[in-house]
Design a protein around this motif. Structure first.
Motif, mmCIF file in Angstrom:
data_model
loop_
_atom_site.group_PDB
_atom_site.id
_atom_site.type_symbol
_atom_site.label_atom_id
_atom_site.label_comp_id
_atom_site.label_asym_id
_atom_site.label_seq_id
_atom_site.Cartn_x
_atom_site.Cartn_y
_atom_site.Cartn_z
ATOM 1 N N ILE A 1 7.579 6.567 5.862
ATOM 2 C CA ILE A 1 6.369 7.033 5.175
ATOM 3 C C ILE A 1 5.188 6.151 5.551
ATOM 4 C CG2 ILE A 1 5.310 7.425 2.926
ATOM 5 C CD1 ILE A 1 7.504 9.426 3.643
ATOM 6 N N GLN A 2 5.428 4.847 5.621
ATOM 7 C CA GLN A 2 4.363 3.936 6.039
ATOM 8 C C GLN A 2 3.849 4.296 7.426
ATOM 9 O OE1 GLN A 2 4.914 -0.337 5.368
ATOM 10 N NE2 GLN A 2 4.262 -0.727 7.477
ATOM 11 N N PHE A 3 4.765 4.667 8.320
ATOM 12 C CA PHE A 3 4.383 5.004 9.688
ATOM 13 C C PHE A 3 3.455 6.212 9.728
ATOM 14 C CE2 PHE A 3 5.606 6.547 14.092
ATOM 15 C CZ PHE A 3 4.962 5.512 14.757
ATOM 16 N N ILE A 4 3.571 7.108 8.746
ATOM 17 C CA ILE A 4 2.713 8.290 8.708
ATOM 18 C C ILE A 4 1.250 7.886 8.615
ATOM 19 C CG2 ILE A 4 2.029 10.273 7.299
ATOM 20 C CD1 ILE A 4 4.973 10.678 6.611
ATOM 21 N N TRP A 5 0.914 7.076 7.604
ATOM 22 C CA TRP A 5 -0.502 6.725 7.465
ATOM 23 C C TRP A 5 -0.958 5.771 8.564
ATOM 24 C CZ3 TRP A 5 -1.820 1.688 6.849
ATOM 25 C CH2 TRP A 5 -0.962 0.814 6.175
ATOM 26 N N GLU A 6 -0.038 4.981 9.108
ATOM 27 C CA GLU A 6 -0.410 4.115 10.221
ATOM 28 C C GLU A 6 -0.805 4.945 11.437
ATOM 29 O OE1 GLU A 6 2.250 0.070 9.456
ATOM 30 O OE2 GLU A 6 3.147 1.743 10.562
ATOM 31 N N LEU B 1 -5.213 8.488 3.728
ATOM 32 C CA LEU B 1 -3.849 8.541 3.225
ATOM 33 C C LEU B 1 -3.457 9.999 2.993
ATOM 34 C CD1 LEU B 1 -3.928 5.551 0.733
ATOM 35 C CD2 LEU B 1 -3.042 5.594 3.059
ATOM 36 N N PRO B 2 -2.673 10.583 3.893
ATOM 37 C CA PRO B 2 -2.285 11.995 3.760
ATOM 38 C C PRO B 2 -1.532 12.262 2.468
ATOM 39 C CG PRO B 2 -1.732 11.155 5.939
ATOM 40 C CD PRO B 2 -2.115 9.965 5.108
ATOM 41 N N LEU C 1 0.833 -1.206 0.000
ATOM 42 C CA LEU C 1 0.000 0.000 0.000
ATOM 43 C C LEU C 1 0.863 1.250 0.000
ATOM 44 C CD1 LEU C 1 -2.606 1.589 0.235
ATOM 45 C CD2 LEU C 1 -2.614 1.119 2.697
ATOM 46 N N THR C 2 1.903 1.258 0.825
ATOM 47 C CA THR C 2 2.799 2.414 0.900
ATOM 48 C C THR C 2 3.469 2.666 -0.447
ATOM 49 O OG1 THR C 2 3.246 1.878 3.218
ATOM 50 C CG2 THR C 2 4.737 3.439 2.160
ATOM 51 N N GLU C 3 3.958 1.610 -1.060
ATOM 52 C CA GLU C 3 4.660 1.767 -2.342
ATOM 53 C C GLU C 3 3.688 2.168 -3.443
ATOM 54 O OE1 GLU C 3 8.322 -0.314 -4.713
ATOM 55 O OE2 GLU C 3 7.234 -1.461 -3.195
#
Length: 215
Positions: free
Chosen positions: A82-87, A105-106, A70-72
């Motif tokens: 970056i993954q931690f941001i949406w988490e 998803l910001p 999802l992040t990629e």
């Protein structure tokens, strides 16, 4: 808010799907533009499109690979920061994501910037921008900075695109909108906020309900 010119084949559902990741949010656009019939839009018509944080329907089983994919897919990188941001935004950094959950998803590209002044902190900026100082890690990670160390005056920060949110406490949707936007055209603002939050009964808010405000 941005301007959009209706193209051949466009529908409000399709525009909302492209802009928000959720075609069901088409009433946001309809309310903002005072469209009495959302099915009737014309090629060449100019619409105002409020910014609503992109939503993603999580349709797979949770796991390290699914989160990385999802992040990629959305951000073009498997970067765990970056993954931690949406988490963090979705409260799932240490919690399972259930199949069928909607994730916010910001936006991290083509966003605004802020020059830090003396006395500002990540927590203070998060409180001002998003209504929640716990989202300080979102700003720090988006700028690849240590969230435990306040930014230096003069530093230019990316402002991740994420709608402000409020926890309801004795407020009405109209009073919340006046606080967020001022007292101009409150009825339209309230209708847009209700649509963005899928509020079927906008006059029946409850304590500690979270309301997101389109920009």
């Amino acid at each position: 808010m941005k301007n959009y010119i209706v193209a051949p084949g466009d529908t409000l559902f399709g525009i909302a799907q492209r802009e928000y990741g959720d075609g069901g949010l088409y009433p946001v656009i309809a309310e903002q533009n005072h469209l009495s019939n959302p099915d009737l839009i014309s090629v060449g018509q100019e619409l105002l499109i409020p910014y609503v944080t992109y939503r993603h329907l999580f349709a797979s089983d949770d796991g390290t690979a699914a989160r990385r994919q999802l992040t990629e897919s959305f951000y073009g990188t498997p970067d765990p920061g970056i993954q931690f941001i949406w988490e963090v935004v979705n409260g799932v950094a240490q919690r399972q994501i259930h199949r069928g959950a909607w994730l916010l998803l910001p936006e991290l590209a083509d966003v605004g910037h802020h020059t830090v002044v003396a006395g500002e902190s990540f927590a203070g900026l998060a409180g001002r921008w998003y209504g929640d100082d716990h989202l300080s890690v979102v700003i720090a990670n988006a700028n690849r900075l240590d969230p435990a160390t306040d930014p230096a005056p003069g530093q230019v920060l990316i402002i991740p695109g994420l709608n402000r949110r409020r926890h309801v406490a004795g407020d009405t949707l109209e009073s919340l909108c006046v606080d967020e936007y001022g007292d101009h055209d409150v009825a339209t603002r309230a209708a847009v906020v209700a649509a963005a939050n899928h509020l079927g009964r906008p006059h029946s808010l409850f304590a500690n309900q979270v309301v997101y405000f389109p920009s």
